[in-house]
Design a protein around this motif. Structure first.
Motif, PDB file in Angstrom:
ATOM      1  N   ASN A  97     -21.261  57.940  28.870  1.00 30.64           N
ATOM      2  CA  ASN A  97     -20.605  58.477  30.061  1.00 30.64           C
ATOM      3  C   ASN A  97     -20.450  59.986  29.929  1.00 30.64           C
ATOM      4  OD1 ASN A  97     -18.436  58.661  28.285  1.00 30.64           O
ATOM      5  ND2 ASN A  97     -16.959  57.726  29.695  1.00 30.64           N
ATOM      6  N   LYS A  98     -19.965  60.601  30.988  1.00 32.92           N
ATOM      7  CA  LYS A  98     -19.836  62.057  31.032  1.00 32.92           C
ATOM      8  C   LYS A  98     -18.895  62.556  29.929  1.00 32.92           C
ATOM      9  CE  LYS A  98     -18.650  65.804  34.184  1.00 32.92           C
ATOM     10  NZ  LYS A  98     -18.165  66.146  35.524  1.00 32.92           N
ATOM     11  N   ALA A  99     -17.785  61.848  29.700  1.00 30.13           N
ATOM     12  CA  ALA A  99     -16.817  62.266  28.673  1.00 30.13           C
ATOM     13  C   ALA A  99     -17.467  62.293  27.282  1.00 30.13           C
ATOM     14  CB  ALA A  99     -15.601  61.339  28.678  1.00 30.13           C
ATOM     15  N   PHE A 100     -18.280  61.302  26.982  1.00 29.38           N
ATOM     16  CA  PHE A 100     -18.960  61.273  25.679  1.00 29.38           C
ATOM     17  C   PHE A 100     -19.905  62.465  25.564  1.00 29.38           C
ATOM     18  CE2 PHE A 100     -22.375  60.317  22.785  1.00 29.38           C
ATOM     19  CZ  PHE A 100     -21.737  59.739  21.698  1.00 29.38           C
TER      20      PHE A 100
ATOM     21  N   ALA B 279     -16.388  57.752  35.191  1.00 27.78           N
ATOM     22  CA  ALA B 279     -15.303  58.703  35.430  1.00 27.78           C
ATOM     23  C   ALA B 279     -14.201  58.651  34.368  1.00 27.78           C
ATOM     24  CB  ALA B 279     -14.696  58.448  36.806  1.00 27.78           C
ATOM     25  N   ALA B 280     -14.265  57.706  33.449  1.00 24.09           N
ATOM     26  CA  ALA B 280     -13.219  57.566  32.429  1.00 24.09           C
ATOM     27  C   ALA B 280     -13.093  58.843  31.608  1.00 24.09           C
ATOM     28  CB  ALA B 280     -13.539  56.381  31.514  1.00 24.09           C
ATOM     29  N   SER B 281     -11.859  59.144  31.217  1.00 21.40           N
ATOM     30  CA  SER B 281     -11.629  60.368  30.443  1.00 21.40           C
ATOM     31  C   SER B 281     -11.917  60.167  28.961  1.00 21.40           C
ATOM     32  CB  SER B 281     -10.185  60.841  30.634  1.00 21.40           C
ATOM     33  OG  SER B 281      -9.285  59.827  30.217  1.00 21.40           O
ATOM     34  N   TYR B 282     -12.108  58.933  28.530  1.00 16.58           N
ATOM     35  CA  TYR B 282     -12.427  58.670  27.130  1.00 16.58           C
ATOM     36  C   TYR B 282     -13.938  58.443  26.979  1.00 16.58           C
ATOM     37  CZ  TYR B 282     -11.683  54.061  29.178  1.00 16.58           C
ATOM     38  OH  TYR B 282     -11.717  52.973  30.019  1.00 16.58           O
ATOM     39  N   SER B 283     -14.442  58.662  25.790  1.00 21.67           N
ATOM     40  CA  SER B 283     -15.877  58.588  25.514  1.00 21.67           C
ATOM     41  C   SER B 283     -16.357  57.143  25.449  1.00 21.67           C
ATOM     42  CB  SER B 283     -16.197  59.261  24.175  1.00 21.67           C
ATOM     43  OG  SER B 283     -15.875  60.623  24.232  1.00 21.67           O
ATOM     44  N   ILE B 284     -17.475  56.892  26.094  1.00 19.76           N
ATOM     45  CA  ILE B 284     -18.081  55.562  26.055  1.00 19.76           C
ATOM     46  C   ILE B 284     -19.571  55.730  25.763  1.00 19.76           C
ATOM     47  CG2 ILE B 284     -18.599  53.447  27.343  1.00 19.76           C
ATOM     48  CD1 ILE B 284     -16.062  54.022  29.001  1.00 19.76           C
TER      49      ILE B 284
END
Length: 183
Positions: A171-174, A153-158
């Motif tokens: 993750n979804k942001a990435f 759920a993090a807003s930054y790319s992982i």
């Protein structure tokens, strides 16, 4: 004289074997139970009682006492698994559940058992199994689940890669930022 020597050797070997089993059960945080399916009475190892916070000589186990100690959220699922195994609907008895201790805390238990004796009409008579304290494992699983949900759920790319740079997970942001698909 030879028969007495053989008997003493056999007794000594049995005592050593029982001690090895007791040490192994203790080291593995496992308790042993021997359940009479007809009467519901169970004989348990000292480790079984200790796992639940009881003194072994004060602990009397039965199928109904075990059922009474099950966590309310686990009761229906676990008892239906037990019934399904006893009636031959499933081939293996292996179930995880929470069990209330003497102090009122909950321990996670992995129960595995097998029917080892049947009565003259072919009905299960005796079930022998182990209870393993898996509380630490369940706590680690919950911690990992929470961490994974936060990372997803993090807003930054992982992005996670192996040593050679092959992408293993994002993750979804990435995926959103890079256009990378997660397949």
């Amino acid at each position: 004289v030879m028969d007495i020597t053989r008997r003493r050797n056999a007794e000594s070997a049995m005592i050593e074997s029982e001690e090895r089993l007791r040490l192994a059960l203790s080291g593995a945080k496992q308790g042993l139970y021997d359940l009479n399916v007809h009467t519901g009475k169970a004989i348990v190892s000292p480790e079984y009682a200790l796992m639940l916070g009881y003194e072994p000589d004060e602990f009397n186990e039965s199928n109904s006492a075990w059922r009474d100690r099950l966590h309310p959220d686990d009761l229906e699922r676990v008892y239906s698994t037990y019934k399904a195994y006893i009636t031959g609907q499933i081939p293996e008895y292996r179930v995880e559940f929470r069990q209330r201790t003497l102090s009122g805390d909950w321990v996670w238990v992995l129960s595995q058992a097998r029917i080892v004796a049947w009565d003259s009409s072919g009905e299960p008579l005796r079930m022998l199994g182990t209870h393993t304290d898996i509380t630490v494992l369940k706590q680690a699983e919950e911690s990992l689940r929470i961490q994974s949900a936060c990372i997803e759920a993090a807003s930054y790319s992982i992005m996670i890669t192996d040593a050679s740079g092959t992408i293993l997970w994002v993750n979804k942001a990435f995926a959103t930022l890079s256009g990378y698909t997660r397949q």
